[in-house]
Design an enzyme around this catalytic site. Structure first.
Site, PDB file in Angstrom:
ATOM      1  N   TYR A  18     -13.907   7.317 -13.303  1.00 44.94           N
ATOM      2  CA  TYR A  18     -14.025   6.090 -12.510  1.00 44.94           C
ATOM      3  C   TYR A  18     -14.634   4.970 -13.353  1.00 44.94           C
ATOM      4  O   TYR A  18     -14.138   3.837 -13.373  1.00 44.94           O
ATOM      5  CB  TYR A  18     -14.879   6.361 -11.273  1.00 44.94           C
ATOM      6  CG  TYR A  18     -14.893   5.232 -10.267  1.00 44.94           C
ATOM      7  CD1 TYR A  18     -13.747   4.902  -9.556  1.00 44.94           C
ATOM      8  CD2 TYR A  18     -16.047   4.496 -10.029  1.00 44.94           C
ATOM      9  CE1 TYR A  18     -13.751   3.869  -8.622  1.00 44.94           C
ATOM     10  CE2 TYR A  18     -16.066   3.466  -9.104  1.00 44.94           C
ATOM     11  CZ  TYR A  18     -14.913   3.154  -8.408  1.00 44.94           C
ATOM     12  OH  TYR A  18     -14.925   2.123  -7.490  1.00 44.94           O
ATOM     13  N   LYS A  24     -12.912   1.373 -14.495  1.00 43.24           N
ATOM     14  CA  LYS A  24     -13.478   0.106 -14.044  1.00 43.24           C
ATOM     15  C   LYS A  24     -13.989  -0.746 -15.208  1.00 43.24           C
ATOM     16  O   LYS A  24     -13.863  -1.982 -15.186  1.00 43.24           O
ATOM     17  CB  LYS A  24     -14.588   0.359 -13.021  1.00 43.24           C
ATOM     18  CG  LYS A  24     -14.089   1.008 -11.733  1.00 43.24           C
ATOM     19  CD  LYS A  24     -12.968   0.203 -11.080  1.00 43.24           C
ATOM     20  CE  LYS A  24     -12.513   0.808  -9.766  1.00 43.24           C
ATOM     21  NZ  LYS A  24     -11.421   0.026  -9.141  1.00 43.24           N
ATOM     22  N   VAL A  71       1.425   2.083  -6.378  1.00 38.21           N
ATOM     23  CA  VAL A  71       1.136   1.246  -7.547  1.00 38.21           C
ATOM     24  C   VAL A  71       0.983   2.051  -8.827  1.00 38.21           C
ATOM     25  O   VAL A  71       0.830   1.464  -9.901  1.00 38.21           O
ATOM     26  CB  VAL A  71      -0.121   0.369  -7.317  1.00 38.21           C
ATOM     27  CG1 VAL A  71       0.087  -0.608  -6.173  1.00 38.21           C
ATOM     28  CG2 VAL A  71      -1.361   1.231  -7.118  1.00 38.21           C
ATOM     29  N   ASP A  73       0.852  -1.188   0.000  1.00 31.22           N
ATOM     30  CA  ASP A  73       0.000   0.000   0.000  1.00 31.22           C
ATOM     31  C   ASP A  73       0.888   1.239   0.000  1.00 31.22           C
ATOM     32  O   ASP A  73       2.042   1.179   0.457  1.00 31.22           O
ATOM     33  CB  ASP A  73      -0.918   0.024   1.231  1.00 31.22           C
ATOM     34  CG  ASP A  73      -2.144   0.906   1.025  1.00 31.22           C
ATOM     35  OD1 ASP A  73      -3.235   0.361   0.794  1.00 31.22           O
ATOM     36  OD2 ASP A  73      -1.999   2.148   1.088  1.00 31.22           O
TER      37      ASP A  73
END
Length: 294
Positions: free
Chosen positions: A156, A160, A64, A37
């Protein structure tokens, strides 16, 4: 995957939300954990809680959105455990804002965090898994927002939908290669996670405090909507059971809110006829399914 004890799980986004909840469940099932994380302090708390459950764990502070850091994360996991049996790409963010409002840097941030982080991990972990004898599993955390869209957050939904498509395509690739790897895509609706605190984890490279958008009413309203959706969602303690049961049953699509199934079906049925989205068909589902259980 039906047996978890002594298997190795690499889980991103493990300091909060789904990543933390799934890490703790994996520990309870006797797995060895590598957790990652960007929030090092909270990650340390997850590590302590996993140790208290008696499981082996290493923590790897990782941004990440940086491919080199993802590469280092995978290498550290293999150096410690020599294998990876379960990869859960859970790290992700959400940035509300319309197509004409949201700064380009936020598009870059969300696509790097929610999509490219998964790409970079898959490129490195799949070759490792293919060399292993036992069956392996990969879960990409997407969202119901990868199956149906609604207003106000195009970045978003784009990220996704891309995650769902990526996972489907890679599953085909695994079948073609006859690889002993099962892909899964997790598509939850509203759950009580840390997602509305996305701004707390914004890397400096995506920050411009002088941009007027971040002091605008549109930004403030978007943040408040995100908070309301999350805090009224399904309790997160229901999620580990749903996800690990899906792993045991080898389900590809992992859903949480059955009340949304009709709108998923409706969207699919509209495609061959060319019929596009209509807000009136979406509205009934936006206000009544946050807490519905699977």
């Amino acid at each position: 995957m039906k047996e978890f004890k002594e298997k190795v799980a690499l889980i991103t986004g493990a300091a909060h939300g789904f990543g933390r909840a799934l890490s703790l469940e994996a520990a309870k099932r006797g797995m060895k954990l590598a957790i990652a994380d960007i929030d090092d302090e909270a990650l340390s708390k997850t590590k302590t809680d996993i140790k208290d459950l008696g499981a082996d764990v290493i923590s790897i502070p990782t941004d990440v959105t940086d491919e080199d850091e993802v590469d280092a994360m995978v290498k550290k996991t293999v150096a410690e455990y020599h294998e990876i049996d379960l990869l859960i790409n859970s790290a992700g963010i959400a940035v509300p804002g319309g197509i004409c409002e949201l700064p380009t840097r936020d598009w870059e941030w969300i696509l790097h965090a929610d999509l490219m982080s998964q790409v970079w991990a898959l490129k490195r972990v799949i070759p490792i898994m293919r060399k292993q004898k036992d069956h392996c599993d990969i879960i990409n955390v997407a969202s119901i927002a990868g199956l149906v869209a609604s207003p106000s957050m195009p970045s978003y939904f784009a990220s996704k939908f891309a995650s769902v498509g990526l996972t489907e395509a890679v599953e085909y690739d695994m079948q073609v290669a006859k690889a002993n790897i099962s892909m899964h895509v997790f598509c939850p609706a509203f759950v009580q996670t840390d997602l509305y605190h996305t701004e707390n984890h914004r890397p400096a490279k995506y920050t411009d405090k002088n941009d007027p958008y971040y002091s605008s009413e549109a930004f403030k309203e978007g943040q408040e909507r995100a908070k309301q959706d999350i805090v009224t969602g399904m309790p997160i303690d229901k999620i580990p059971g749903i996800v690990f049961k899906a792993l045991e049953e080898n389900k590809f699509y992992i859903l949480t809110h059955t009340g949304l199934n009709p709108i998923i079906v409706s969207r699919a049925e509209n495609i061959p006829s060319g019929k596009g989205p209509e807000l009136k068909t979406l509205a009934p589902f936006l206000s009544k399914t946050h807490n519905e259980e699977n």
